[in-house]
Write an enzyme that holds these catalytic residues in place. Structure first.
Site, PDB file in Angstrom:
ATOM      1  N   ARG A 103       0.775  -1.036   0.089  1.00 42.44           N
ATOM      2  CA  ARG A 103      -0.170  -0.179  -0.130  1.00 42.44           C
ATOM      3  C   ARG A 103       1.183   1.217   0.072  1.00 42.44           C
ATOM      4  O   ARG A 103       2.112   1.410   0.746  1.00 42.44           O
ATOM      5  CB  ARG A 103      -0.944   0.107   1.436  1.00 42.44           C
ATOM      6  CG  ARG A 103      -1.763   1.036   1.561  1.00 42.44           C
ATOM      7  CD  ARG A 103      -2.828   1.127   2.606  1.00 42.44           C
ATOM      8  NE  ARG A 103      -2.119   1.587   3.885  1.00 42.44           N
ATOM      9  CZ  ARG A 103      -2.587   1.981   4.838  1.00 42.44           C
ATOM     10  NH1 ARG A 103      -3.888   1.698   5.240  1.00 42.44           N
ATOM     11  NH2 ARG A 103      -1.654   2.536   5.573  1.00 42.44           N
ATOM     12  N   CYS A 105       0.315   5.431   0.589  1.00 42.04           N
ATOM     13  CA  CYS A 105      -0.832   6.645   1.249  1.00 42.04           C
ATOM     14  C   CYS A 105       0.016   7.811   0.954  1.00 42.04           C
ATOM     15  O   CYS A 105       0.867   7.922   1.295  1.00 42.04           O
ATOM     16  CB  CYS A 105      -1.124   6.101   2.756  1.00 42.04           C
ATOM     17  SG  CYS A 105      -2.575   7.292   3.104  1.00 42.04           S
TER      18      CYS A 105
END
Length: 126
Positions: A103, A105
């Protein structure tokens, strides 16, 4: 290899000229999902509500190709305010508790429809 556009009637319509996702072979590339209610088209109010709804929308699109959150290998989360990072982690973890995809962000200046949260994903069929 043929690319196939994949949309879901259980996710809100795209807010621009793009599809919900594209299936390329066994890989599904899912466009950014906002916290829009798929029925009313209205944006949820808080970042927590938007994150929850966006992840539900993501699941609806995955389902169109017979995939689930377990097939997701990479996500990118966009936040209007990085101070919301901790708030969304708990919500995000409910959807990706079995397999934690890679991930990124990032904080952004503005999201479509003045959203506070957006998520895009890449999923692969096993």
């Amino acid at each position: 290899m043929t690319n196939k556009m994949v949309n879901s009637t259980n996710a809100p319509a795209a807010v621009g000229p793009y599809s919900h996702s594209v299936l390329a072979g066994q890989t599904q590339y899912i466009s950014g999902q906002l916290g829009l209610d798929p029925v009313s088209g209205e944006m949820k109010e808080t970042v927590e509500q938007q994150a929850e709804q966006a992840l539900i929308n993501l699941g609806a699109i995955l389902k169109e190709t017979g995939m689930t959150y377990d097939n997701v290998v990479k996500t990118t989360v966009f936040l209007k305010n990085m101070s919301d990072f901790g708030k969304i982690n708990d919500i995000y973890g409910k959807y990706f508790s079995n397999t934690l995809p890679a991930r990124s962000c990032v904080e952004v200046c503005q999201l479509p429809k003045n959203g506070l949260f957006e998520v895009e994903a890449i999923a692969v069929k096993n």
